[in-house]
Write an enzyme that holds these catalytic residues in place. Structure first.
Site: not given
Ligand code: NAP
Length: 243
Positions: A61, A152-153, A156, A185
């Protein structure tokens, strides 16, 4: 609920749980993935066992053409899009002086430009329908900043600015735009943290714990059902930041 919902980055972590939760509520969910094809297939199979259908669709995306193809697939199949959840994201930790232009482009394109492209692609249909709901998954770091995660910050914080601006621009078209800004998370994104890192972080969080993907999915479910919230940045972080 029977809504047509796109979730970007739904193969793993938060996006996967959002997709499952919304599909179990009776919505038609299109779960986007990029690299983790096997996990996306397993997600589809897991729900199939519960007699729940879900579409999985591969698209990077952060690439305009692929974002466009994803939205075209959904419109061809279902004719409308009710909810877009911009969740796909990556994180990278470095001293500010060590970030390269390549790092910048990768992080900004994946986290922010993707939301720009996806939102632009779905909006003509939502504006035509005079109905829509966009949920951006941003981060606590976009609100308070994060040492060694500046890019990253920035990505967001940009997402949150997009949320507020679009809420104003699109309110008259009955399109709501909100951010959920998670704290820490338990997902792959934090798998590099040691037990000691986690202990120190938990001490900073008033509720004394790391969040679960279900905590975020529950809030998304509420925002999908709600009809009067727009332009808000919802901090979901156990009280880590209270401002
Ligand atoms: P994650 O477990 O690393 O998963 C990231 C997801 O994003 C995966 O499904 C990956 O898909 C997908 N992705 C990455 N690049 C992509 C691209 N170019 N096109 C389509 N899909 C893509 O991360 P998460 O912790 O679930 O994070 C999800 C969201 O929450 C993120 O935006 C992150 O910044 C935000 N967030 C997370 C935390 C935390 O503590 N975990 C805190 C604050 C915000 P593939 O593996 O299929 O490539």
């Amino acid at each position: 609920m029977n809504k047509i919902i796109i979730v970007t980055g739904a193969s793993r972590g938060i996006g996967r749980e959002i997709a499952k939760t919304l599909a179990r509520e009776g919505n038609i969910v299109i779960a986007n993935y990029n690299k983790s094809e096997q996990l996306a297939i397993e997600l589809k199979e897991e729900l199939q066992k519960e007699n729940i259908k879900i579409d999985i669709f591969k698209a990077d995306v952060s690439n305009r053409k692929e974002a466009k193809i994803l939205v075209e697939f959904v419109l061809n199949k279902y004719k409308r899009i009710d909810v877009l959840i911009n969740n796909a994201g990556i994180a990278q930790s470095k001293l500010f002086t060590d970030f390269t232009d390549e790092d910048w482009n990768k992080i900004i394109n994946t986290n922010l430009y993707s939301a720009f492209c996806m939102t632009q692609e779905v909006l003509p249909n939502m504006i035509h329908n005079k109905s829509g709901n966009i949920i951006n998954i941003s981060s606590v770091h976009g609100i308070v900043g994060a040492s060694c995660e500046t890019v990253y910050a920035i990505s967001k914080a940009g997402m949150d600015a997009m949320t507020k601006s679009l809420a104003k621009e699109l309110g008259p078209s009955n399109i709501r735009v909100n951010s959920i800004a998670p704290g820490l998370i338990d997902t792959d994104m934090n798998k590099n943290l040691t037990e000691n890192d986690l202990k120190i972080l938990k001490e900073e969080i008033p509720l004394g714990k790391v969040g679960k993907v279900t905590d975020i999915a529950k809030c998304v479910k509420w925002l999908v059902e709600d009809e009067f919230t727009t332009g808000q940045i919802i901090s979901l972080n156990g009280g880590w930041t209270i401002i």
